[in-house]
Design an enzyme around this catalytic site. Sequence first.
Site, PDB file in Angstrom:
ATOM      1  N   GLU A 264       0.834  -1.211   0.000  1.00  0.00           N
ATOM      2  CA  GLU A 264       0.000   0.000   0.000  1.00  0.00           C
ATOM      3  C   GLU A 264       0.862   1.251   0.000  1.00  0.00           C
ATOM      4  O   GLU A 264       0.520   2.254  -0.639  1.00  0.00           O
ATOM      5  CB  GLU A 264      -0.933  -0.006   1.216  1.00  0.00           C
ATOM      6  CG  GLU A 264      -1.936  -1.139   1.251  1.00  0.00           C
ATOM      7  CD  GLU A 264      -3.089  -0.951   0.274  1.00  0.00           C
ATOM      8  OE1 GLU A 264      -3.105   0.050  -0.460  1.00  0.00           O
ATOM      9  OE2 GLU A 264      -3.983  -1.820   0.260  1.00  0.00           O
TER      10      GLU A 264
ATOM     11  N   ASP B 217      -4.728 -10.044  -8.140  1.00  0.00           N
ATOM     12  CA  ASP B 217      -5.083  -9.231  -9.296  1.00  0.00           C
ATOM     13  C   ASP B 217      -3.949  -8.441  -9.953  1.00  0.00           C
ATOM     14  O   ASP B 217      -3.552  -8.723 -11.076  1.00  0.00           O
ATOM     15  CB  ASP B 217      -6.254  -8.307  -8.944  1.00  0.00           C
ATOM     16  CG  ASP B 217      -6.069  -7.549  -7.628  1.00  0.00           C
ATOM     17  OD1 ASP B 217      -5.245  -7.963  -6.795  1.00  0.00           O
ATOM     18  OD2 ASP B 217      -6.759  -6.536  -7.429  1.00  0.00           O
TER      19      ASP B 217
ATOM     20  N   GLU C 167     -19.135  -6.092  -4.091  1.00  0.00           N
ATOM     21  CA  GLU C 167     -17.726  -6.427  -3.909  1.00  0.00           C
ATOM     22  C   GLU C 167     -17.400  -7.815  -4.457  1.00  0.00           C
ATOM     23  O   GLU C 167     -16.369  -8.011  -5.078  1.00  0.00           O
ATOM     24  CB  GLU C 167     -17.367  -6.330  -2.424  1.00  0.00           C
ATOM     25  CG  GLU C 167     -15.910  -6.552  -2.100  1.00  0.00           C
ATOM     26  CD  GLU C 167     -15.022  -5.358  -2.391  1.00  0.00           C
ATOM     27  OE1 GLU C 167     -13.946  -5.257  -1.802  1.00  0.00           O
ATOM     28  OE2 GLU C 167     -15.400  -4.518  -3.235  1.00  0.00           O
TER      29      GLU C 167
ATOM     30  N   GLU D 228     -12.635   0.008 -10.495  1.00  0.00           N
ATOM     31  CA  GLU D 228     -12.081  -0.847 -11.541  1.00  0.00           C
ATOM     32  C   GLU D 228     -12.945  -0.930 -12.797  1.00  0.00           C
ATOM     33  O   GLU D 228     -12.415  -1.017 -13.914  1.00  0.00           O
ATOM     34  CB  GLU D 228     -11.829  -2.246 -10.971  1.00  0.00           C
ATOM     35  CG  GLU D 228     -10.585  -2.343 -10.104  1.00  0.00           C
ATOM     36  CD  GLU D 228     -10.746  -1.698  -8.739  1.00  0.00           C
ATOM     37  OE1 GLU D 228      -9.728  -1.359  -8.109  1.00  0.00           O
ATOM     38  OE2 GLU D 228     -11.905  -1.529  -8.281  1.00  0.00           O
TER      39      GLU D 228
END
Length: 472
Positions: free
Chosen positions: A133, A261, A358, A377
């Site tokens: 992050e 991902d 989600e 996304e």
Amino acid sequence: MTKLPRPGRLSRRRLLAAAAATPLLPAVRTAGAHARTRAATPDPYAALGAEVVNEFSTAWSAYRRHAWGRDELRPLAATGSDFFIQGSTLGLTIVEALDTLYLMRLDAELDSGVRWVKDNLDVAQDARVQVFETIIRLVGGLLSGHLATKDATLLALARELADRLLPAFTKSPTGAPYRYVNLATGSVSGTENYLAEIGTCIAEFGELSRLTGDHKYYNAAKAALRAVYDRRSALDLVGTALNVETGAWTDTTATLDPPVDSFFEYLWDGWTLFADRDLRTWYTTLTTAVFQRLADRRDGRLWFRQAHMATGADAGHTQSELTAYYAGLLAQSGRTADGELYHDSWTDVLAVHRLPPEYIDYRTLAVVNHAYPLRPEYVDSCLFLWMATGKDRYRSRARTMWQRQRQYCKVANGYTVVNDVTTSPMRLGDLTPGYWWSENMKYYYLLFSNAPRFDYESNYLSTEGNVLRGLR
């Protein structure tokens, strides 16, 4: 094996010759002829572009009133919250917003943000942070802020922060980074790490190497990717999590969903940004296996199942909204038809649900996780599919999502997450995530506006939406 196209508009011969001389190259992504001609005719989306700027400015004003300098805004409570370090801040929202403020030409607010960063950002706090992050949000945000403003202090802070994160890589026996590092002491922790967190750093670290001339950042990021690739199964599938000290798989589920991902995204991005042929080979090999082993075509839709990495046996039939990014990546890497079909699948979800949940069971489109954390996304892929194909349908789909975000997520102090998309009215949470400033609003603005400070022909946006190429 699918033949992937050359990156952007450079010929393969010129690209590879240049790579041999200069390993760190600028990225080139082509938007198609529409990007060169659309300014000549009235744009029906221009009013929406102005609306995006207005909504962003309103939310930014609320952030300044109620949470200035804090990591994130809680718009319902009219206060701020911490993301990385409990009881302290790293100014996440400000750093995330820098290049968006630049693109939207909100220069006075950009100046205020840069001043806060230069005067207040402390990257040497004695606290543990999550490496992944911190790289994609703070290192990437500082780099894009530097590229926008040319402020050398932002680059210096990005480099200092990266140096403080490097022990997570250099202390690892495998090269796959530990999950956490203490910014002050360099102590590491978190021996089990996930593929997205291991492999999503070569864009930011590579750009830092390009700007500073010090290749240690790029080398660390590539070694992390190699640590995963070299442990693929005989089916050319990778799992979900590794022990970074032993290299043993701790989760053998092959999936495109989180927390895997963006691992795939950065393999391709490393090739397009830096012409590293290894990364192109790794991406091609793993993507071929994904389509052979995970692709699930049913009812005219394309989805990607979960499977055991060694046997290919079924392990699940869910899909995360975060995986909707893959439609854009497929278009960028030469599988445009597959990218369009996958985006169609998510568009079918929006015909059933007002906002994308989600998680869904893709066999029935039933909700598995009811939240909508303002994920970007689906719109991310609208942008990249539009730039790849020039088809208006992707701007139209983004307009639908924009209208729904306004209808269901807008509150007095900006926008907030939704805890349950199935209730009427929807049950809201209380958070404006840092990525909303860097991703959602940037994607809408670039889709709806003829942004004068963005190069639609040659650009690169990171997984966090940070513009590392294409700022004018």
